[in-house]
Write a protein that holds these residues in place. Sequence first.
Motif, PDB file in Angstrom:
ATOM      1  N   GLY A 353     -64.667  54.072   0.573  1.00  0.00           N
ATOM      2  CA  GLY A 353     -63.531  53.475   1.513  1.00  0.00           C
ATOM      3  C   GLY A 353     -63.934  52.427   2.171  1.00  0.00           C
ATOM      4  N   HIS A 354     -65.228  52.331   2.324  1.00  0.00           N
ATOM      5  CA  HIS A 354     -65.615  51.259   3.419  1.00  0.00           C
ATOM      6  C   HIS A 354     -65.750  49.790   2.600  1.00  0.00           C
ATOM      7  CE1 HIS A 354     -66.723  53.112   7.110  1.00  0.00           C
ATOM      8  NE2 HIS A 354     -67.513  54.072   6.264  1.00  0.00           N
ATOM      9  N   THR A 355     -65.807  49.951   1.121  1.00  0.00           N
ATOM     10  CA  THR A 355     -65.883  48.634   0.310  1.00  0.00           C
ATOM     11  C   THR A 355     -64.402  48.322   0.347  1.00  0.00           C
ATOM     12  OG1 THR A 355     -67.489  49.681  -0.799  1.00  0.00           O
ATOM     13  CG2 THR A 355     -66.525  47.583  -1.898  1.00  0.00           C
ATOM     14  N   SER A 356     -63.339  49.386   0.105  1.00  0.00           N
ATOM     15  CA  SER A 356     -61.874  48.847   0.092  1.00  0.00           C
ATOM     16  C   SER A 356     -61.418  48.269   1.355  1.00  0.00           C
ATOM     17  CB  SER A 356     -61.224  50.060  -0.373  1.00  0.00           C
ATOM     18  OG  SER A 356     -59.795  49.736  -0.551  1.00  0.00           O
ATOM     19  N   ALA A 357     -61.619  48.654   2.491  1.00  0.00           N
ATOM     20  CA  ALA A 357     -61.252  48.294   3.496  1.00  0.00           C
ATOM     21  C   ALA A 357     -62.051  47.040   3.989  1.00  0.00           C
ATOM     22  CB  ALA A 357     -61.813  49.301   4.942  1.00  0.00           C
ATOM     23  N   ALA A 358     -63.149  46.874   3.726  1.00  0.00           N
ATOM     24  CA  ALA A 358     -63.703  45.592   3.780  1.00  0.00           C
ATOM     25  C   ALA A 358     -63.195  44.360   3.110  1.00  0.00           C
ATOM     26  CB  ALA A 358     -65.445  45.490   3.393  1.00  0.00           C
ATOM     27  N   ILE A 359     -62.590  44.454   1.935  1.00  0.00           N
ATOM     28  CA  ILE A 359     -61.771  43.416   1.158  1.00  0.00           C
ATOM     29  C   ILE A 359     -61.014  42.748   2.188  1.00  0.00           C
ATOM     30  CG2 ILE A 359     -60.503  42.828  -0.849  1.00  0.00           C
ATOM     31  CD1 ILE A 359     -61.750  45.216  -2.473  1.00  0.00           C
ATOM     32  N   SER A 360     -59.878  43.680   2.701  1.00  0.00           N
ATOM     33  CA  SER A 360     -58.984  43.076   3.716  1.00  0.00           C
ATOM     34  C   SER A 360     -59.586  42.477   4.984  1.00  0.00           C
ATOM     35  CB  SER A 360     -57.954  44.050   3.939  1.00  0.00           C
ATOM     36  OG  SER A 360     -57.282  44.598   2.831  1.00  0.00           O
ATOM     37  N   GLU A 361     -60.539  43.124   5.405  1.00  0.00           N
ATOM     38  CA  GLU A 361     -61.163  42.750   6.459  1.00  0.00           C
ATOM     39  C   GLU A 361     -61.941  41.296   6.761  1.00  0.00           C
ATOM     40  OE1 GLU A 361     -61.599  43.778  10.872  1.00  0.00           O
ATOM     41  OE2 GLU A 361     -60.765  45.148   9.491  1.00  0.00           O
ATOM     42  N   VAL A 362     -62.392  41.135   5.651  1.00  0.00           N
ATOM     43  CA  VAL A 362     -63.217  39.959   5.561  1.00  0.00           C
ATOM     44  C   VAL A 362     -62.305  38.586   4.953  1.00  0.00           C
ATOM     45  CG1 VAL A 362     -65.420  40.970   5.202  1.00  0.00           C
ATOM     46  CG2 VAL A 362     -64.068  39.985   3.134  1.00  0.00           C
ATOM     47  N   GLY A 363     -60.814  39.192   4.490  1.00  0.00           N
ATOM     48  CA  GLY A 363     -60.047  37.924   4.585  1.00  0.00           C
ATOM     49  C   GLY A 363     -59.863  37.707   3.023  1.00  0.00           C
ATOM     50  N   MET A 364     -60.334  38.517   1.981  1.00  0.00           N
ATOM     51  CA  MET A 364     -60.076  38.347   0.673  1.00  0.00           C
ATOM     52  C   MET A 364     -58.734  38.791   0.084  1.00  0.00           C
ATOM     53  SD  MET A 364     -63.022  37.067  -0.692  1.00  0.00           S
ATOM     54  CE  MET A 364     -62.571  37.352  -2.528  1.00  0.00           C
ATOM     55  N   ASN A 365     -58.054  37.963  -0.739  1.00  0.00           N
ATOM     56  CA  ASN A 365     -56.983  37.988  -1.313  1.00  0.00           C
ATOM     57  C   ASN A 365     -57.174  38.934  -2.533  1.00  0.00           C
ATOM     58  OD1 ASN A 365     -54.364  38.152  -2.308  1.00  0.00           O
ATOM     59  ND2 ASN A 365     -53.980  35.886  -2.207  1.00  0.00           N
ATOM     60  N   ARG A 366     -56.624  40.202  -2.468  1.00  0.00           N
ATOM     61  CA  ARG A 366     -56.944  41.072  -3.805  1.00  0.00           C
ATOM     62  C   ARG A 366     -56.047  40.557  -4.998  1.00  0.00           C
ATOM     63  NH1 ARG A 366     -57.579  47.362  -2.386  1.00  0.00           N
ATOM     64  NH2 ARG A 366     -58.319  47.188  -0.060  1.00  0.00           N
ATOM     65  N   GLN A 367     -54.969  39.869  -4.782  1.00  0.00           N
ATOM     66  CA  GLN A 367     -54.332  39.223  -5.872  1.00  0.00           C
ATOM     67  C   GLN A 367     -55.032  38.031  -6.729  1.00  0.00           C
ATOM     68  OE1 GLN A 367     -51.286  40.723  -6.579  1.00  0.00           O
ATOM     69  NE2 GLN A 367     -51.998  41.743  -4.759  1.00  0.00           N
ATOM     70  N   GLU A 368     -56.337  37.654  -6.004  1.00  0.00           N
ATOM     71  CA  GLU A 368     -57.101  36.479  -6.351  1.00  0.00           C
ATOM     72  C   GLU A 368     -58.175  37.279  -7.381  1.00  0.00           C
ATOM     73  OE1 GLU A 368     -58.118  33.922  -3.497  1.00  0.00           O
ATOM     74  OE2 GLU A 368     -55.913  32.907  -3.255  1.00  0.00           O
ATOM     75  N   MET A 369     -58.496  38.535  -7.378  1.00  0.00           N
ATOM     76  CA  MET A 369     -59.556  39.285  -7.803  1.00  0.00           C
ATOM     77  C   MET A 369     -58.811  39.771  -9.258  1.00  0.00           C
ATOM     78  SD  MET A 369     -61.203  41.196  -4.178  1.00  0.00           S
ATOM     79  CE  MET A 369     -62.668  41.075  -5.029  1.00  0.00           C
ATOM     80  N   ASP A 370     -58.705  38.818 -10.078  1.00  0.00           N
ATOM     81  CA  ASP A 370     -57.989  39.235 -11.390  1.00  0.00           C
ATOM     82  C   ASP A 370     -58.723  40.307 -12.186  1.00  0.00           C
ATOM     83  OD1 ASP A 370     -56.120  37.398 -10.835  1.00  0.00           O
ATOM     84  OD2 ASP A 370     -57.127  35.837 -12.027  1.00  0.00           O
ATOM     85  N   ASN A 371     -59.868  40.342 -12.257  1.00  0.00           N
ATOM     86  CA  ASN A 371     -60.542  41.266 -13.347  1.00  0.00           C
ATOM     87  C   ASN A 371     -61.528  42.254 -12.443  1.00  0.00           C
ATOM     88  OD1 ASN A 371     -61.035  41.708 -16.000  1.00  0.00           O
ATOM     89  ND2 ASN A 371     -63.031  40.732 -16.085  1.00  0.00           N
ATOM     90  N   VAL A 372     -60.833  42.772 -11.360  1.00  0.00           N
ATOM     91  CA  VAL A 372     -61.464  43.606 -10.469  1.00  0.00           C
ATOM     92  C   VAL A 372     -60.547  44.760 -10.166  1.00  0.00           C
ATOM     93  CG1 VAL A 372     -62.437  43.938  -8.145  1.00  0.00           C
ATOM     94  CG2 VAL A 372     -62.721  41.631  -9.229  1.00  0.00           C
ATOM     95  N   HIS A 373     -61.010  45.909 -10.303  1.00  0.00           N
ATOM     96  CA  HIS A 373     -60.464  47.198  -9.898  1.00  0.00           C
ATOM     97  C   HIS A 373     -61.029  47.533  -8.748  1.00  0.00           C
ATOM     98  CE1 HIS A 373     -58.109  50.812 -10.292  1.00  0.00           C
ATOM     99  NE2 HIS A 373     -59.242  51.464  -9.996  1.00  0.00           N
ATOM    100  N   VAL A 374     -60.355  48.037  -7.538  1.00  0.00           N
ATOM    101  CA  VAL A 374     -60.650  48.511  -6.441  1.00  0.00           C
ATOM    102  C   VAL A 374     -60.066  49.863  -6.523  1.00  0.00           C
ATOM    103  CG1 VAL A 374     -60.579  48.540  -3.956  1.00  0.00           C
ATOM    104  CG2 VAL A 374     -60.360  46.509  -5.244  1.00  0.00           C
ATOM    105  N   SER A 375     -61.137  50.709  -6.566  1.00  0.00           N
ATOM    106  CA  SER A 375     -60.889  52.261  -6.531  1.00  0.00           C
ATOM    107  C   SER A 375     -60.295  52.787  -5.104  1.00  0.00           C
ATOM    108  CB  SER A 375     -62.240  53.152  -7.126  1.00  0.00           C
ATOM    109  OG  SER A 375     -61.830  54.552  -6.954  1.00  0.00           O
ATOM    110  N   LEU A 376     -59.629  53.584  -5.052  1.00  0.00           N
ATOM    111  CA  LEU A 376     -58.914  54.028  -3.725  1.00  0.00           C
ATOM    112  C   LEU A 376     -59.763  55.536  -3.389  1.00  0.00           C
ATOM    113  CD1 LEU A 376     -55.158  53.501  -4.035  1.00  0.00           C
ATOM    114  CD2 LEU A 376     -56.871  52.037  -3.022  1.00  0.00           C
ATOM    115  N   ALA A 377     -60.605  55.842  -4.098  1.00  0.00           N
ATOM    116  CA  ALA A 377     -61.442  57.207  -4.142  1.00  0.00           C
ATOM    117  C   ALA A 377     -62.671  56.953  -3.363  1.00  0.00           C
ATOM    118  CB  ALA A 377     -61.367  57.730  -5.381  1.00  0.00           C
TER     119      ALA A 377
END
Length: 399
Positions: A353-377
Amino acid sequence: MNEQLKDFLTIDDFDVEGKTVLFRADINSVVINGKVQMKERIEENAKTIRELSAKRAKVVILAHQGRAGGDDFLPLDQHAQLLRNFVDLKYVDDIMGPVARAAIKNLNEGEVLLLDNVRMLAEETLDRTPEEHAKSIFVTRLASLADIYINDAFSVAHRSHASVVGFPKVLDAGIGRLMERELMALGRAVIDIKRPVVYVLGGAKPEEVFDIMEFALEKGVDSILTTGVIGSFFLYAKGVIPLKVDNLLFEHVGRARRIANRGGRRIKYPWDVAIEVNGRRKEIPLDEVRANQRIYDIGEITCEKYGEIIKNARTVIMKGPAGAYEKKEFAKGTKKIFKAIADSDAFSLLGGGHTSAAISEVGMNRQEMDNVHVSLAGGAFLRYLLGKPLPGIEVLKKR
């Protein structure tokens, strides 16, 4: 068909038109001052709900919020409002009583109904087998009104709860689109592995991370990059930074020392760290760290060295942020790790959960993380990484 999905039925295997579909969603969200926050889980679950509705199914959503006794244990009326941003639906503050059953019976094709928090039922969380849950009043009452069960809540798949394991025993059952993506991504990271494999492990839950490290070393991981509180434990364990008497710390440091001895040069530790001085970030070499001094982040040199290792990887698994990213001054390490992962050609799996939350918090754009899967679990992600069976997954396998 993808190898990871061959044991499961998916939505594509069912003719859902005119059928009543019990849909186990995970819309459990953060609650701040009594207000449920819009989170990615809600939006992602809504996509599958919309698809089922478009296929003329009668969709009945089963979901939970929080745990009994917790401040975040709430009914789902706020979730209904948030879901309405993506899909039209009805909501009833009932789960299996007369109001809920009447609402299910009166659904028209394409309509969606959200029932109340299933954890308000004592039966939901009892420690029972799938076969025992299948005989519960909750499951028998609702199953008699339904045709198909779809589970799209991978994040609760590690729990043997009635709404997770009971219905597949009495109804035709399959997985939703979000569950499909989770299983395919986890399979790439755990089963169909391409090497070199690099784990980036941080955060503030040492017991979980130590378990992952021991399992990863056993499976032949190429490198483990330690960050956050985890990195500090290994620096203590190696005697690189001083440690004063602290029984809890000693326990964690002792385990870190055993893992360090086993992992040898495969385990990497920070070269420099960031501390707080007068409310501001200051990066210092390790020989300047005082005993038990609070470390808030990894430093620039560490970011660069870790970035090079990630660049040359073919599989990257990350759990836990690199530092106290909630403070802007100390988000740098986490953001640089994310950037290195985004720029890498490796397939990357990010979980917790903290990893997923940190992506948005630090200003990363998930759309630019092409080869990355962010698990919601969280817990389910951890159990899968450790090769442990998940009750909610096992029960969905084709009979």
